[in-house]
Design a protein around this motif. Structure first.
Motif, PDB file in Angstrom:
ATOM      1  N   HIS A   1       0.845  -1.198   0.000  1.00  0.00           N
ATOM      2  CA  HIS A   1       0.000   0.000   0.000  1.00  0.00           C
ATOM      3  C   HIS A   1       0.876   1.241   0.000  1.00  0.00           C
TER       4      HIS A   1
ATOM      5  N   HIS B   1       1.240   3.906   1.930  1.00  0.00           N
ATOM      6  CA  HIS B   1       1.663   4.671   3.102  1.00  0.00           C
ATOM      7  C   HIS B   1       3.187   4.787   3.043  1.00  0.00           C
TER       8      HIS B   1
ATOM      9  N   ASP C   1       5.667   4.663   5.014  1.00  0.00           N
ATOM     10  CA  ASP C   1       6.604   3.726   5.651  1.00  0.00           C
ATOM     11  C   ASP C   1       6.773   2.425   4.856  1.00  0.00           C
ATOM     12  N   HIS C   2       6.032   2.293   3.745  1.00  0.00           N
ATOM     13  CA  HIS C   2       6.158   1.091   2.909  1.00  0.00           C
ATOM     14  C   HIS C   2       6.712   1.385   1.508  1.00  0.00           C
TER      15      HIS C   2
ATOM     16  N   HIS D   1      -7.222  -2.105   5.585  1.00  0.00           N
ATOM     17  CA  HIS D   1      -6.480  -0.976   6.162  1.00  0.00           C
ATOM     18  C   HIS D   1      -7.213   0.331   5.813  1.00  0.00           C
TER      19      HIS D   1
ATOM     20  N   ASP E   1      -0.065  -4.050   6.971  1.00  0.00           N
ATOM     21  CA  ASP E   1      -1.014  -3.228   7.724  1.00  0.00           C
ATOM     22  C   ASP E   1      -2.472  -3.579   7.383  1.00  0.00           C
TER      23      ASP E   1
HETATM   24 ZN   LIG Z   1      -0.243   1.604   6.542  1.00  0.00          ZN
END
Ligand SMILES: [Zn+2]
Ligand SMILES: [Zn+2]
Length: 299
Positions: free
Chosen positions: A60, A62, A64-65, A140, A208
């Motif tokens: 996804h 976000h 942090d990924h 998520h 997540d």
């Molecule tokens: Zn996430």
């Protein structure tokens, strides 16, 4: 295959833990699952060669990924040799990758092929002769997919048995490899009597997500289940609010999916000690380990 975990922190890197990225080495091919900020440096420390990366599976969008993507693509492109990179991700991945590419000025020597997934159930997104990869939608706050890397079963020919019965090695044996019966000097050799099956390994990644049935489907019979567990059970309300799962729920997923081993990851930075998170999971699924940066798992 060998999995190297490059980041086990949720949202922000800490001194001990970087954000999400995972490198799967399959017969020398580098396959990356998520690519958080600092992935390149983590690979350096972990002794991994970024030029071996041929596929990136994103869960996804976000930060942090995915925040490490642009730097990684740029560096891969610094080499003279042509490099083809297959990137898989949820819907809007094409649009977002092209925005990323536009954000920096560099020679575009890497050929990027993008495939978006918008699965209705468990769907195959990639396949070759050795393995296939399946995806499923998770729960998520933005479109998020889980992955399942499935190595294909292999047929092993019982050569010594054939030799004992006077069969010489040669192209005729290919039929057994293909799963068919073999005819040699007029005699039929039944496939089932002269072969055995080596089961392929399964690696599942549940990133997540809130808890739901698709988490179990994507993890079914996994040899290694890598599962987010942002919170311990004592913060289950917070987990619900933020659409994450607790380590207890991760253990329930592992148990319901009949997974062999569970590795927890994506820990909230409030946990400097991971014991509470790990103990909650072990109560339900004893074969659980807490992931840490540079952890290597061979399976
Ligand atoms: Zn996430
Ligand atoms: Zn995350």
């Amino acid at each position: 295959m060998k999995l190297t975990i490059l980041g086990t922190s949720c949202m922000v890197p800490t001194k001990e833990r970087n954000v999400s990225s995972h490198y799967l080495d399959y017969k020398g091919e580098g396959i990356l699952f998520d690519c958080g900020e600092g992935t390149q440096r983590q690979m350096n420390i972990g002794g991994l060669n970024r030029h071996k990366i041929k596929k990136i599976f994103l869960t996804h969008w976000h930060g942090d990924h995915v925040s490490g993507l642009i730097g990684l693509i740029q560096t891969i492109g610094n080499k003279e040799e042509a490099h083809v990179l297959d990137i898989f991700g949820p819907k809007e991945t094409k649009k977002r990758i092209s925005s990323l590419i536009e954000s920096c000025d560099f020679q575009k020597k890497v050929e990027i092929k993008i495939k978006e997934a918008n699965p209705r159930g468990l769907e195959k997104i990639y396949e070759n002769k050795d393995y296939f990869v399946e995806v499923i939608n998770l729960y998520h706050s933005i479109p998020t997919i889980g992955y399942r890397f499935v190595e294909k079963d292999k047929i092993k020919i019982r050569i010594s048995k054939l030799k004992r019965e006077g069969v010489k090695e040669g192209p005729h044996i290919k039929r057994l490899q293909e799963g068919k019966d073999m005819i040699y000097k007029g005699k039929t050799y039944k496939n089932k009597d002269y072969t055995s099956v080596i089961k392929g390994k399964i690696f599942s990644y549940v990133p997540d997500t809130a808890y739901g049935p698709n988490c179990v489907k994507i993890a079914e019979n996994a040899d290694i289940l890598l599962c987010e567990s942002t919170f311990a059970h004592s913060l289950s309300e917070k987990a619900k609010e933020t659409k994450h799962i607790t380590s207890r729920e991760a253990a329930q997923i592992a148990s319901q999916a009949n997974a062999k081993k569970l590795i927890l990851t994506h820990f909230s930075q409030r946990y400097t000690e991971i014991k509470e998170v790990l103990d909650d999971a072990k109560d339900i699924f004893p074969n659980t380990e807490a992931g840490f940066d540079f952890m290597k798992v061979v399976f």
